[in-house]
Structures are given as structure tokens and as C-alpha cells.
Design an enzyme around this catalytic site. Sequence first.
Site, PDB file in Angstrom:
ATOM      1  N   GLU A  93      49.256  39.340  34.525  1.00 21.40           N
ATOM      2  CA  GLU A  93      48.133  38.398  34.596  1.00 21.40           C
ATOM      3  C   GLU A  93      47.557  38.071  33.221  1.00 21.40           C
ATOM      4  OE1 GLU A  93      48.445  41.044  36.582  1.00 21.40           O
ATOM      5  OE2 GLU A  93      48.188  40.410  38.660  1.00 21.40           O
ATOM      6  N   PHE A  95      39.872  47.723  49.191  1.00 15.05           N
ATOM      7  CA  PHE A  95      41.119  47.731  48.438  1.00 15.05           C
ATOM      8  C   PHE A  95      41.168  46.526  47.486  1.00 15.05           C
ATOM      9  CE2 PHE A  95      45.646  46.392  48.146  1.00 15.05           C
ATOM     10  CZ  PHE A  95      46.072  47.450  47.356  1.00 15.05           C
ATOM     11  N   GLN A  96      41.462  46.787  46.244  1.00  9.38           N
ATOM     12  CA  GLN A  96      41.528  45.768  45.186  1.00  9.38           C
ATOM     13  C   GLN A  96      40.219  44.997  45.040  1.00  9.38           C
ATOM     14  OE1 GLN A  96      45.270  43.538  45.652  1.00  9.38           O
ATOM     15  NE2 GLN A  96      46.262  45.087  44.379  1.00  9.38           N
ATOM     16  N   LYS A 131      38.574  35.884  49.998  1.00  8.15           N
ATOM     17  CA  LYS A 131      39.719  35.464  50.810  1.00  8.15           C
ATOM     18  C   LYS A 131      39.291  34.672  52.047  1.00  8.15           C
ATOM     19  CE  LYS A 131      44.146  37.137  52.515  1.00  8.15           C
ATOM     20  NZ  LYS A 131      45.029  38.292  52.717  1.00  8.15           N
ATOM     21  N   MET A 185      49.251  45.725   9.705  1.00  5.36           N
ATOM     22  CA  MET A 185      47.919  45.469   9.164  1.00  5.36           C
ATOM     23  C   MET A 185      47.097  46.752   9.116  1.00  5.36           C
ATOM     24  SD  MET A 185      46.063  43.286   7.715  1.00  5.36           S
ATOM     25  CE  MET A 185      46.254  41.527   8.035  1.00  5.36           C
TER      26      MET A 185
END
Lengths: 158, 564
Positions: free
Chosen positions: B50, B112-113, B162, B473
Site C-alpha cells: 500500500e 478485525f482490521q 464497508k 548519506m
Amino acid sequence: MTENSERRVVSVIVVNEASVLSRITDLFSGRGYNITSLTVAPIPDSKYSRLTIVTSGSVRVIEQITKQLHKLIPVLKVYEHADLVEKEMALVKFPITENISDINAICEAYNGKIVNVGNDVIITMVADEPKRIDHYLEAIKRYNPKEIVRSGAVALER
Amino acid sequence: MQISGAQMVIEALIAEGVDTVFGYPGGAIMNVYDEIYKQDGFQHILTRHEQAAVHAAEGYSKASGKVGVAMITSGPGFTNAVTGLADAYMDSIPLVVISGQVPMSLIGTDAFQEIDAVGISRPCTKHNYLVTDAADLARVLKEAFYIAASGRPGPVHVDIPKDVTAQIAEFDYSKPVEIETYKPNVVGNPRQIKKAIEAIANSKRPLFYLGGGIINSNAAYEVRELVKKTGIPAVETFMARGTLAHDDELLISMLGMHGSYAANMAMSETDMVIALGARFDDRVTGKLSEFAKNAGVIHVDIDPASISKLVNADFPIVGDVKNVVAQMLEKCGEINPDNYESWRETINNFDELHPLTFHEDTDRIKPQWVVKRVGELLGDSANISTDVGQHQMWAAQFYPFSRPRQWISSGGLGTMGFGFPAAIGVKAAAPEKISINITGDGSILMNIQELMTAVEKKLPVINIILNNNYLGMVRQWQTLFYDKRHSETDLSVQPDFVKVSEAFGGIGYRVTTKEEFDIALKESVAKNVVSIIDVVVERLENVMPMVPAGGSLFNMMLLEKKEK
């Protein structure tokens, strides 16, 4: 705060919508600005709320605070005026065994009175300028206040 | 029209003219993905992470000038995307990022999630929404695109539970956006502009300080004209590369921590800074109290909060830099370019004293040579994305940029792993150009999985690794400021990048000589498939010159002079 930190009152008119208060407080914490007190309530007959934020910072910081507040999408207006009427309320709980007439007299000197009497405690209310509330709280120390609650300042430009 | 929330998302994206969406499906966003399956109004590019979806949308936006769109699911899908949001926020890139959320009935139950997505995105977006009713979706999505692209651009996050994507409601996308509390000021105050022009005309050593806002507002060609007409020399910030063509005589170079000596000295000696869409970032200014100490400051910016935030502006001008520069062009007749002849000469002398260059004094290829060589071979035909680190600074210093939106790099947030997915987005936006990702051996591994996206979608990004087997760096800072204690920066253990690329279906080259590099680059361009060119470069090369953090611009560490 560095370079002559000053106490300032910032009033913010915001759209009354979910999480708008978090947007404001996140901005202050995220950018390291102070909040001394914050009050918020809906403006009657409108879709807006008014926040009164007492903050402190240098001139540059205060300018940034007002600009950053302005950048938030739900913010309509930001006032940062020096000439304003400012009031704060304090509720104090005293043991009933203290000298009630003395307490009452002091309260009256600060636009207040006894608002509740119970079996063990009395509760007083005063409403005045924040600085005078400081003085009041100093003055009533000797009467063994059990609990103190301050409302935070509300303000209107003159 | 009565349709589902998921259909509304599709309809809104099509109405906004979106042709490409980058994303990754998951549970909470499935209703929307079901509608994506059914439609053919835009292409969906499935990234393999993502974070990469959002970076690809950034690259797409930066190359095209359009709003980038990314779509992700709730919970980890969203948290993975946060780095992209923060990156876009810091670099003012217009994005609309749509995330799924658990159904409203489950919000707050640690479902969940589930994660408080708008709570997390609040400090790293321009604005965000949690949509609680499908009837709001048309307005919210229209506002999201408007807010993302207008004023100072930035990412807008829209979180949709949802059940809202399943809900049927009325959809009307024709209503104009009306946000009473959001009205960016785009036209500069004419009186302020007049005063600014007078101040420039009265100055002896004026200097244009060109920032990324010029690119964002598509004002580069107006700025080129203004610079040419006034004869005033210009420095560019890292974000503004490509505003002036590399061979413009009035372009000094990039300024700042790794800016050129001449650019930083010009900024230190100027008596009138003309800041256009620049925000006085700490990597640009060095020690603030010493920055352009004797100069007046004209500051043009769309964002009032950027003006006098760090450096006090004597002539603040709030407005879209494209409009303001057009207003300045009308008035700039009173500025006489001949007045700055000796000033230009002074700057040329600075440049002759310590030019931006490097020494080819080792057997191994110098990383700067690679950048220069890509420029010689591809020049204008390539868009250049980068990751973050030494390679990024060398790319900014040495690539011969010729146009705006040619340069795509993570400036503000400095996100390693940005380059490859961004270059994929750049290729999707500008398929006619070669999409190069100049990267390092550290950065490339932070989104290497995007080889799969590039192969699947036939987006032939050419990744050029300036491989010094170091996190270069950080290693440079350890060498210079930590007494050479190279703590955890030695990347001697590495994969075989050629095989990695091949395993995904791409091509790869391991390069140790200049001849090999030329062949690898030419073949990569010709073969039109994702490529990794792993260039073995000098290990201990430092990015020079350098202003140590917190130091003054005029106090640079310089490249050692070599006897010829």
C-alpha cells in the site's frame, strides 16, 4: 517559550462537525504550541461553534497559531484581539465547618455566591476575569478548599 | 440517481477525469473493488504494497499535474499508506486517498482490521473525512478533489466504512463545491506587487529564490520569462529543479545543504531575496540568523502560514505564484537588467572559484559520473525519480534538467523507498518519456517488490543503483561528524540485484565500467522492460559541497582542490 512569551486569547469559529476539536488540539500539540485553557460551545442558531483558547508564545508564534488555525478547512474565523472582555468561572467546595459568612463575603467581592449547601460541604461559584480568579483562589486558601474547578476563559472582543 | 456507495466512488472518480488508480484491495474496501471489476472508465494498477500505491499516485501526480488517486483497505492497508500521505503532505502533492473502514456498527469495538484511520491521517493530510452516510459521498468526494488541488495542494484522505459502500442513496455529482470556510486567495495584492517591484528596482544584488510551488502551480514558463526579462540571477531549491533549464545563463544552481558554492554565496550576499513558492526549509537556509542577513525579503506564496514563518517577509504576497508572476511581468519594465551586470559577474566568480564538480580519481566509477552520463544519453527524454540519500543529492546536483515535472523526488519527508513506485506512477502518467529511478543500494530494497507491478503492468522503469555498499548519506555523516564510527551503515551483504530483477521477470545488469554502463542503459531503454542497473561506484565518495546541519550557508565544506 522563548523571546518574550505573551499570554494571548484566540477565539476560533469552527463548523460544528465531528472531530473538529481534535483538528484544533492536534494542531497545537503537533506544532508545540501551548494551551493554557480551552472552552468550546455551539453558537446558538448556527452550524458553528466557538472556541476560546488561552495560549502563550512570542509574537511570531502567535501569528503562526492564527495562520495555522486558519488553514484548517472547517475554521471560519480566527480572532486574536487584545481588547476584549474576558471572564472565567470557578466552582469551589469548602467543608461546612469553615467560616461560611467570610467565604460568602469573599465570593461576593468576585461576582459570586454560595450555590449549593450539603450536609458536609458548601459549593461556591464566582465569575470574573481570569486574573481576579487567581486572586480569589489565593484569598480562599485559608478556608481549606477541598476541590477547585475552573471553567477556562471565555472572551468577546469589545 | 439511486446507487450504492461503492458505485458512487467509481462514478465520482470518472467524473473527476481520473484515468489511473493505484491500489490494493482488502476486506473493508471489497465493495468498491467489486465495482472496479465491472467498470472500464479508468485503469487500476495493483501495486504490491500500500505504501507503494500512494507513492505511485504521487509520482503520477507530479509528472502529470493531476490529482493522484490511491485506494487501500482498512487497518494495515491504511497504516501502510500513511508514509505516502505524510510524504505528499510535506511536498504539497495533490492526492485523494480512499480507504475502506470496518462497518459503522463495529467502529470502536477493536474489530478485525480496525484502526482510527482519520485520527492517524489528521496530522499528515490537508484534510480528511470519515463518511458515515452514503448520501454524503458525492459532496465529500467532490470536496476532496477540490481541496487536494486548490490553494496549497496536498493529500486528502477519505475513509469509508464497508456498510456505507453497500448503502444505496441518491447520487448527484453536478452540485458545485461550496465550502464556506475554505476560500484560498489566489491573486496577489496589486499594491504589494507594485511595492515589491519597486524594491527590486532599487536593489543592487537581487536574487530569485525559486521553490517547488512554481512546479505545483505550473508557473515555470512564466518564471523563465520573468527571470529573462529582469536579468536577475536565480537559485533553485531541491523541489524546484527543472523550473529553469540547466543551460539558462541566469540559473546559478541549487542552494542549500548540498547546493553549489555560488548559489549559497549568492544567497548570502544578496540584498533582495525574491522567494517564489519556496518555504525557507531548514535544509535550504542553514543557520537562520545568518541566512540572507543583509537582504530584504519578498515572499510570494499561496499559503499565508508559510510567509514569515521562519524568515520575516518585508513584502509578503499571498497568491498563486502563476498569477503573481504574471502580475509581476506586467510591471517589471521598471527593472533594468543592466544594473545587475557586476552582480552577475560576482556570482560567476564564485562559481569559477568553487564550481559544482567532482574528481575522477579512482578506478571505480564515480556516482556523479553516472548521473551526468544519464543526462548526456537521455537528457530531456527521461523523467528522473529518485530515492533518498547520496544518490538523490547527486541527481539533484548533476542532472541537466530541462523542464518542470521532469524531477520527482521526496524532498520534505525524505522517504527511502519512494523512488521506484513513484517512477512507476511517472511512467503511467507520461508513457512517452523514459522513466528513470536513480536509487541507492539502501533505498531500492525498501520497495523492491514493485518489480512485480512494473512487470505485470508493463511499466518499464529503469532503476539505476549507485551501489557503494553503504547507507551512504548516513555513512557520510558518520565519517564527518561521528569520528568514522560507521554504525550499522555497511551494506556489504547484498542480494544479486540482477537475479532479483530477473526473478520478477525484469532484466538486470551489474556494471563496473563506463562502457558497461552505456551498454546497460541503452539496452534497458531498447528492451522496454523493467530493469535494474547495479552500478558499482566508489564506496567512500561524499556529497560535496556541504553545509553542516545548523551551519551558515557561507560556511561550506568544499570539495578538495586537485592539481591538474
